[in-house]
Structure formats: structure tokens, C-alpha cells
Design a protein around this motif. Sequence first.
Motif, PDB file in Angstrom:
ATOM      1  N   ASN A  14      -2.811  15.594   5.581  1.00 33.99           N
ATOM      2  CA  ASN A  14      -2.691  16.598   6.639  1.00 33.99           C
ATOM      3  C   ASN A  14      -3.668  17.732   6.391  1.00 33.99           C
ATOM      4  O   ASN A  14      -3.601  18.381   5.340  1.00 33.99           O
ATOM      5  N   GLU A  15      -4.556  17.972   7.353  1.00 39.80           N
ATOM      6  CA  GLU A  15      -5.457  19.116   7.187  1.00 39.80           C
ATOM      7  C   GLU A  15      -4.670  20.397   7.420  1.00 39.80           C
ATOM      8  O   GLU A  15      -3.792  20.455   8.288  1.00 39.80           O
ATOM      9  N   THR A  16      -4.957  21.406   6.618  1.00 41.38           N
ATOM     10  CA  THR A  16      -4.231  22.669   6.741  1.00 41.38           C
ATOM     11  C   THR A  16      -5.215  23.830   6.781  1.00 41.38           C
ATOM     12  O   THR A  16      -6.310  23.757   6.201  1.00 41.38           O
ATOM     13  N   LYS A  17      -4.804  24.872   7.476  1.00 45.27           N
ATOM     14  CA  LYS A  17      -5.634  26.097   7.516  1.00 45.27           C
ATOM     15  C   LYS A  17      -5.297  26.997   6.329  1.00 45.27           C
ATOM     16  O   LYS A  17      -5.973  27.992   6.083  1.00 45.27           O
ATOM     17  N   ASN A  18      -4.221  26.660   5.633  1.00 44.72           N
ATOM     18  CA  ASN A  18      -3.778  27.490   4.516  1.00 44.72           C
ATOM     19  C   ASN A  18      -4.751  27.359   3.347  1.00 44.72           C
ATOM     20  O   ASN A  18      -4.967  26.263   2.828  1.00 44.72           O
ATOM     21  N   ARG A  19      -5.339  28.448   2.940  1.00 43.37           N
ATOM     22  CA  ARG A  19      -6.335  28.437   1.842  1.00 43.37           C
ATOM     23  C   ARG A  19      -5.681  28.634   0.475  1.00 43.37           C
ATOM     24  O   ARG A  19      -6.366  28.689  -0.529  1.00 43.37           O
ATOM     25  N   GLN A  38     -12.740  22.158   4.058  1.00 43.12           N
ATOM     26  CA  GLN A  38     -11.560  21.579   4.704  1.00 43.12           C
ATOM     27  C   GLN A  38     -10.536  21.318   3.603  1.00 43.12           C
ATOM     28  O   GLN A  38     -10.878  20.759   2.555  1.00 43.12           O
ATOM     29  N   TYR A  40      -6.859  19.599   2.633  1.00 43.05           N
ATOM     30  CA  TYR A  40      -5.865  18.603   3.049  1.00 43.05           C
ATOM     31  C   TYR A  40      -4.720  18.606   2.053  1.00 43.05           C
ATOM     32  O   TYR A  40      -4.943  18.627   0.835  1.00 43.05           O
ATOM     33  N   THR A  41      -3.498  18.596   2.563  1.00 42.70           N
ATOM     34  CA  THR A  41      -2.343  18.506   1.664  1.00 42.70           C
ATOM     35  C   THR A  41      -1.908  17.046   1.544  1.00 42.70           C
ATOM     36  O   THR A  41      -2.036  16.267   2.497  1.00 42.70           O
ATOM     37  N   GLU A  43       1.020  14.544   1.271  1.00 47.41           N
ATOM     38  CA  GLU A  43       2.465  14.481   1.542  1.00 47.41           C
ATOM     39  C   GLU A  43       3.237  13.784   0.428  1.00 47.41           C
ATOM     40  O   GLU A  43       4.436  13.988   0.280  1.00 47.41           O
ATOM     41  N   HIS A  53      -3.683  18.540  -3.323  1.00 48.78           N
ATOM     42  CA  HIS A  53      -4.636  18.766  -2.235  1.00 48.78           C
ATOM     43  C   HIS A  53      -5.907  17.947  -2.454  1.00 48.78           C
ATOM     44  O   HIS A  53      -6.242  17.597  -3.590  1.00 48.78           O
TER      45      HIS A  53
END
Lengths: 107, 358
Positions: A14-19, A38, A40-41, A43, A53
Motif C-alpha cells: 500500500n502506497e502511503t503519504k505518511n513519511r 514513494q 509503501y507499507t 501489510e 516499508h
Amino acid sequence: MIERVDDFKQTSLNETKNRLLVKGEGRYHGHFIVGEAQVYTNEDFGPENLTSHFLNIKQEAVLKHLHIITNQATGEHADLRLPPGKYRVTRQREYNPYAKIIEIIRD
Amino acid sequence: MSLALEYKTLLERDANFGFPHRVKVEQGMLFFYRQLKLSEPKVICFETPLQLQLAVKQVLRKPQTLKIKNESFEALNTFLKEETAGPRLNRQIWNEISDNAARALKLAFAKEEGLMALHNRLKPVFAKLEGAVQSKLSKHLGEIGEKVELFAHHPHYFDLKWLLHYQGRLADIPHAKALFEVIDAGLMYCYNFENLVLWCPLPRTVNFNPENLELHGEDEPSLAWNEHFQLFHWNGTEVPRKLIEAPNHISRNDFISVRNAEVRRCFQEKLGSERFSQLFDLEKIDEDLDLQGNMQFLYRSKELDNIAKEHLHFAEVTCPSTGRKYFLSVPPQIRNVWEAVAWTFGKTKEEYKPETEL
């Protein structure tokens, strides 16, 4: 631990905007990725799959250890420069001999 | 005066000196209500930020399972039986102070240098205190399935960050003078309703490490409001009370049950290597240089642990970024330090070739 990898399957992530990659507990500190990347977390992250990540860094990015409220550098870690490429972020684990379980180490 | 002492003096309201001065806080709050042309509210002081949170939830009729009995809650219960708190007034008070204290000071003393410099100097210290308190509140309230209510933005001890810049000239601006007196008298947080003001004082104990200005208490709380609401920090990391107040009674299980690596490291620092080794009765079974040239060790307890029914194994490693040393527990079948460290990353010793460790 951050390791360079040849590739990773982006469809399973899952791509995330959380840095914020790793948040320190109780101290309001965290490791942030700053730059064109980019994130990605994973799961499946857990004691048996320690990759939290994946990073796809387009231009040189910097890993910073910052105070979460003030965004100021904590001084605990020097900034870490990450050249363009793909990376895997691996958390560390530990064995609990009393509970006989494996646990992720918290920062 | 050292910076640590300056910040302690700024944020601590020692009960030995009669703090908090409740009458002064009440008078100050009444000033703002009069400015808003409102009748005098009931003003109730709660001993701690947690009690204030619970009081606010009670007024807002939010369900709660944690009940505290003391004079403040009795006063609140009596008030709520006879009257209503009325609508929330935090925003109106915020506007009143923002317009007539903060903006008025800026206009009166425009172009003064140093305001931002003071603000920026104090910001990290206030953030450390605020982070610690909010973290504690989240933990306590989370245990009863509740979230933290936002306190009023003004009056708030954060106001000191700019009020102090104008100290000595506040008499010219009545709102600013009243605001400063309220906080100087001991107010930390408040929550305002039309007919009711709830507030709690600044801590009676504040301790920083003079060397790094982190919250830190060698053998006492870093922050304390009363006997029940105390925080213990070791160089900025919150640690169990027992580690600070009764380190000689720390057991193996106390250490093992801590999952946070930083808290673990605090145990090691506070107890010292000798006491730590004694605690687990460790013997070295392997050692080698890591890739940064630091020694890494694998230890094993000499005897079977009574509870675990096996030997305890620890890898002692050095963080390449900070140079700090950590003891990590690893499975008992491991005999080689490289194998031990690799296992903590889910790898075999052949696979473990670290480029960058956080």
C-alpha cells in the motif's frame, strides 16, 4: 535497517503519504523520510515478516530523526542520505523467554 | 542560572511556596468573563491534568468508568446538580485574549526584536513537557476507552512563550497583565463554559538533565502534580517509576517485560553494566567486531532461569547511528554472536550484511 533491493512487488503493498517510518514511543520522536520518495507499507509486517516499508527513491532523499511536534532534529542521529534506488526497511525483533514469543522491538 | 534551572523555575510551581494561588487564578478568569459581559462563572481547580480531563468529560456528559473522589469533584457534582455549565466558551476566551492581549502587545511594542528568538528557544522545552503530558493522558484515557479532550488554547501555559518577552511592560495592557497573572499563579490548562471554568495547575516538580535539557530525574519524578500523577523520565524517555525510585528491586521480569528498546537502554544505563550482568548472572559465550568496528557480544545466564526454564541469551550490540549499546534477548539455541544479531533482523548470519541500521 535499510537495505537496497533490486525490486519489490508494488502491487502487494500500500502506497502511503505518511513519511514517518518509525515512531518512537513516549518521546514524540520519529524517523522521517524527506525527499522525493514513494513509501509503501507492508501489510504482512510482523515478527515473522520484519519488513515494515519499501521505499522507491527518485532523487536523493534524507532520513531524519525529528521531534514529532516541533519537527526539529533530535540530535540523536545524523541525517542519513539515501541515493536514488529501491530500499527495504526492516525492523528488529527479540525473543521473550518468559512468554516464549517473538516480539518487534519498539523504538 | 543554568538553562535547566531557568526552565525548571519557569515551569514548576512548588507547593512549598503556596502554589497554585487559586484566588489569583479565579480573579484572572473572572476578568475575562467580565470583558465578555458574562456573569461570574464557578471556578474549580483540579489537582492534575488527568483529573481535569475527567472533569471536562463529566460536564460534557461523556461516559467514563474512572471515578475520583475529592473536594474538586464534589464541588463539580454539587454545581451540576444545581446549575448548568452552559455552552463551551473556549473560542470566545481565545478571541478575547488573542485580540486584546497578544495583538495589543504587538501593536504597542511593534518591531521589537527578540520575540521570535524567545519563542524558538522555549519551543522545544515546552514541546517536551507537552509531549510527555499528552502521552500520559492518552495512555490513561486509552485504558478506559476515551480520547484526550483539547484544552482551551488561552489561557494556557504556552502563553508564557510570548508573554515573557513583554514582562515589565504588561501593566499597560490589562488583558495581558491578567493573562500573565493567571499563569504565574499556577494555571497550566483550563476548559471554559459559560457558567463554569475548570482548570489544573502546572506541575509542582519539574526536572531536566542540565547536560541535554531532556526531562530527567535521577531518583525522583521528572514531572509531578500529586502522589498519583507523576511521570518518570531518564534522559527524555519515560520509564517505570520502579526504575527511578527502587532500582535495587528491579527484577529480571521487569526488564524482559519492557518491549521498548529505548526504555530497555534506560534500564541498562540506570542499573549499570555490572548490576545488569549480576541481575541476569551472565557469562560471555561469543564476541566479535561488528562492521563498524564496535565489539558485539553474546551472553548467556549461567543458570537456568527459574521462570523461563531455560538459559537466557542476550546479544549486546552498538547502534551504528548513536553509538548506544543495547541488550537484545535472543533464542537459547543461538551460540554465535553474528547468528544472534542476524536473527534479530529475521536473517541467517550468511544473509546479514547490513548497509544502514537506524
